[in-house]
Write an enzyme that holds these catalytic residues in place. Sequence first.
Site, PDB file in Angstrom:
ATOM      1  N   ARG A   1       0.843  -1.093   0.030  1.00 59.30           N
ATOM      2  CA  ARG A   1       0.184   0.117   0.091  1.00 59.30           C
ATOM      3  C   ARG A   1       0.947   1.161   0.021  1.00 59.30           C
ATOM      4  NH1 ARG A   1      -2.459   0.625   5.024  1.00 59.30           N
ATOM      5  NH2 ARG A   1      -1.276   2.168   5.474  1.00 59.30           N
TER       6      ARG A   1
ATOM      7  N   GLU B   1       4.726   6.917   2.532  1.00 63.53           N
ATOM      8  CA  GLU B   1       5.482   5.990   2.714  1.00 63.53           C
ATOM      9  C   GLU B   1       5.262   4.535   1.462  1.00 63.53           C
ATOM     10  OE1 GLU B   1       5.526   3.398   5.918  1.00 63.53           O
ATOM     11  OE2 GLU B   1       3.502   3.775   6.408  1.00 63.53           O
TER      12      GLU B   1
ATOM     13  N   ASN C   1       4.257   0.685   1.990  1.00 64.44           N
ATOM     14  CA  ASN C   1       4.149  -0.593   3.104  1.00 64.44           C
ATOM     15  C   ASN C   1       4.193  -1.742   2.383  1.00 64.44           C
ATOM     16  OD1 ASN C   1       3.332   1.062   5.449  1.00 64.44           O
ATOM     17  ND2 ASN C   1       1.799   1.840   3.999  1.00 64.44           N
TER      18      ASN C   1
ATOM     19  N   SER D   1      -2.521  -2.755   6.206  1.00 68.24           N
ATOM     20  CA  SER D   1      -3.983  -3.333   6.809  1.00 68.24           C
ATOM     21  C   SER D   1      -5.300  -2.332   6.178  1.00 68.24           C
ATOM     22  CB  SER D   1      -3.716  -3.146   8.286  1.00 68.24           C
ATOM     23  OG  SER D   1      -3.589  -2.041   8.758  1.00 68.24           O
TER      24      SER D   1
ATOM     25  N   LYS E   1      12.305   2.787   5.496  1.00 67.90           N
ATOM     26  CA  LYS E   1      12.587   4.221   5.110  1.00 67.90           C
ATOM     27  C   LYS E   1      13.532   4.481   4.442  1.00 67.90           C
ATOM     28  CE  LYS E   1       8.446   4.931   7.481  1.00 67.90           C
ATOM     29  NZ  LYS E   1       7.637   3.669   8.191  1.00 67.90           N
TER      30      LYS E   1
ATOM     31  N   LYS F   1      12.611  10.090  10.560  1.00 70.98           N
ATOM     32  CA  LYS F   1      11.795   8.728  10.591  1.00 70.98           C
ATOM     33  C   LYS F   1      12.997   7.769  10.975  1.00 70.98           C
ATOM     34  CE  LYS F   1       8.001   9.783   7.610  1.00 70.98           C
ATOM     35  NZ  LYS F   1       7.391   9.105   6.457  1.00 70.98           N
TER      36      LYS F   1
ATOM     37  N   GLU G   1       7.562   0.451  11.647  1.00 71.38           N
ATOM     38  CA  GLU G   1       6.195   0.601  11.059  1.00 71.38           C
ATOM     39  C   GLU G   1       5.229   0.354  12.092  1.00 71.38           C
ATOM     40  OE1 GLU G   1       5.754   0.631   7.796  1.00 71.38           O
ATOM     41  OE2 GLU G   1       7.924   0.348   7.653  1.00 71.38           O
ATOM     42  N   GLY G   2       4.053   1.132  11.692  1.00 68.14           N
ATOM     43  CA  GLY G   2       2.859   0.989  12.723  1.00 68.14           C
ATOM     44  C   GLY G   2       2.572   2.187  13.472  1.00 68.14           C
TER      45      GLY G   2
ATOM     46  N   ARG H   1      -7.847   7.840   4.981  1.00 63.37           N
ATOM     47  CA  ARG H   1      -7.640   8.166   6.570  1.00 63.37           C
ATOM     48  C   ARG H   1      -7.662   9.363   6.729  1.00 63.37           C
ATOM     49  NH1 ARG H   1      -2.393   4.706   7.837  1.00 63.37           N
ATOM     50  NH2 ARG H   1      -1.942   5.638   5.934  1.00 63.37           N
TER      51      ARG H   1
HETATM   52  P1  ADP Z   1       4.546   4.310   9.860  1.00 66.37           P
HETATM   53  O1  ADP Z   1       5.259   3.221   9.089  1.00 66.37           O
HETATM   54  O2  ADP Z   1       4.554   4.416  11.304  1.00 66.37           O
HETATM   55  O3  ADP Z   1       3.117   4.280   9.383  1.00 66.37           O
HETATM   56  P2  ADP Z   1       4.622   7.039   8.411  1.00 66.37           P
HETATM   57  O4  ADP Z   1       5.904   7.373   7.563  1.00 66.37           O
HETATM   58  O5  ADP Z   1       3.369   6.308   7.624  1.00 66.37           O
HETATM   59  O6  ADP Z   1       4.996   5.708   9.309  1.00 66.37           O
HETATM   60  O7  ADP Z   1       4.278   7.898   9.204  1.00 66.37           O
HETATM   61  C1  ADP Z   1       3.226   7.886  10.275  1.00 66.37           C
HETATM   62  C2  ADP Z   1       2.240   8.961   9.851  1.00 66.37           C
HETATM   63  O8  ADP Z   1       2.947  10.360  10.170  1.00 66.37           O
HETATM   64  C3  ADP Z   1       1.763   9.072   8.389  1.00 66.37           C
HETATM   65  O9  ADP Z   1       0.667   8.555   8.528  1.00 66.37           O
HETATM   66  C4  ADP Z   1       1.598  10.565   8.394  1.00 66.37           C
HETATM   67  O10 ADP Z   1       0.254  11.099   9.115  1.00 66.37           O
HETATM   68  C5  ADP Z   1       2.570  11.289   9.080  1.00 66.37           C
HETATM   69  N1  ADP Z   1       3.750  11.619   8.233  1.00 66.37           N
HETATM   70  C6  ADP Z   1       4.803  10.784   7.872  1.00 66.37           C
HETATM   71  N2  ADP Z   1       5.464  11.340   7.110  1.00 66.37           N
HETATM   72  C7  ADP Z   1       5.025  12.599   6.934  1.00 66.37           C
HETATM   73  C8  ADP Z   1       5.764  13.609   6.143  1.00 66.37           C
HETATM   74  N3  ADP Z   1       6.717  13.705   5.309  1.00 66.37           N
HETATM   75  N4  ADP Z   1       4.976  15.020   6.198  1.00 66.37           N
HETATM   76  C9  ADP Z   1       3.595  14.846   7.150  1.00 66.37           C
HETATM   77  N5  ADP Z   1       3.280  13.941   7.704  1.00 66.37           N
HETATM   78  C10 ADP Z   1       3.778  12.767   7.698  1.00 66.37           C
HETATM   79 MG    MG Z   2       2.335   4.713   7.665  1.00 65.25          MG
END
Ligand code: ADP
Ligand code: MG
Length: 534
Positions: free
Chosen positions: A144, A175, A177, A182, A372, A424, A428-429, A509
């Site tokens: 995803r 990102e 996945n 899920s 990442k 970051k 994940e999660g 979401r």
């Molecule tokens: P995870 O693997 O924990 O889901 P993500 O990279 O998806 O990690 O980050 C979690 C959440 O943080 C994302 O769903 C988003 O809402 C926010 N986020 C992540 N990266 C960014 C970004 N570059 N700018 C703004 N919000 C972000």
């Molecule tokens: Mg995410």
Amino acid sequence: MAAIVQDDTKKTSKSFETPVVKSEGTFFKERESLKRDVIDWTSANGLLVRNKDGVFTNCPITLIPSTFPQKVYVEACDVAMIFNRLVDRVSRDVPWLLEQLKDTAAGDDFIMKQIQICKKVHVEEMEEGSKTWKKQHLYLGLNRSDYMIHDPPPSEKDVSLFSSNEGQGGFLQVELNTIASSFGALSNKTCALHRFVLQRYEEASIECYKSIGNNNIDRIDSNRLPTTNNIEILSTGMAEAFKRYAKEVCRDENNQPKENIQKKYILFIVQENETNTVDQRMLEYELFYKHNIHVLRRSLTNLSKTAEIVVTSNVPKLYVDNKTKEICVVYFRDGYAPDAYPTNAEWDVRELIEKSYAVKCPSIAYQLVGAKKIQQALSVKGVLERYLSSNEVIKIRKCFAGLYELNDDSILAAIEHPEHFVLKPQREGGGNNFYGKDIPEQLKKMSKVERGAYILMQRIFPPPQNALMLTKTGKVNSAKALSELGIYGAYLGDGKSEYFNENAGHLLRTKVNGTDEGGVASGYAVLDSPYLVM
Ligand code: ADP
Ligand code: MG
């Protein structure tokens, strides 16, 4: 080791409470009645999640779908198959993958463990006795890719590091996945719920939009709600993998394909106290009813006692329960975070699964592609060209945000403009990233080795719009909100041929503006649907 917050919120369920930003108006009574119907619909149709105590409640959702630009939706769908192909190709370039992750592994034990398995199974000669084992080259990807629309604030121009970004404006990838992606099934249900609400309660829906300040919708056109076949396509991907395995491996003593494949299974690897069971079960039931395939659900800890390999004609078959049940496909809905591996036994069984002939979803290399660090490495000029055609590269690169390893330039920029970055780790999660003023604080604490385990990412600024959010406790909150679009992809290939490559539907979401993180299971966001507008 710097404080990597190992709060695996794909697993934990915080209670979802949003601040009420708009006082309830005259429309309140009607909206409450709509809310009751929506809650009944979620019950009647299984749009449910479990609480920690095991009781099912409605999934946190928006009452009405949020508007979303059609152009962005179409373009995000358009790249799904390219991302699928990219993940598969990168996962087969193990030397490149391991080279990129060298410094990351030095500062991150969890990545190191995955690399050790990857090396052992795919690079080094397998140990004596297993050298001649047949290797499974068929990989299943249920990915995803998540995006947010980027509406850059004027101050972004001050960050000179971003000047060479090609992905400015439009929408940017948050990102990709590659494991345990899920909410595919529950998103399918959310779309059906929103179609019901818009069609059955057209007037009330228009009033709902008005109550949150959206006066542009004076007529409902439910064609603007794109249909999504997530359950069907994700489970068809698994069924295809199962059938290919069964056709090749399940043969009788005369080497004829076996008609009866009832004792063969797809294994779902799940958490013991999983709260998102309905989302998984819907895929299981689709496999059963539509494809006549049986699913087993097991935790890694359970498998560490019950899984074994039996070699037949050099094929290392995976079995559970005293060799009575053969596993054809392994689908990981756990295993993406350190707490899935409380002891070495869980790592040992992960290695056993990787060595086996079962089709993995994902393989360990696929999981590493989702790190990442690899997202950042793929954004370096010239890298995508190793794996994709020039047309594909153009489409993909457009949605890359600025992604940086931690070096003098990026660290300086992040300390000067922390509001424009996200720091970051390789987790994940949800609940693991650092934002704003926490970034300089963290950066200053880290040693050089620890920095290798992180990346810096340009902060994406999605345009806020008001939303009506129904919480798990049955309250409706009206709040300024931000949305994140996910597009699923299903892929089956063996490095030579692509057998299945599909856009597998969407997930929207929506979270309260001002919340940094964004997961649904973690309690930050609610499920939504895109109501497409020009
Ligand atoms: P995870 O693997 O924990 O889901 P993500 O990279 O998806 O990690 O980050 C979690 C959440 O943080 C994302 O769903 C988003 O809402 C926010 N986020 C992540 N990266 C960014 C970004 N570059 N700018 C703004 N919000 C972000
Ligand atoms: Mg995410």
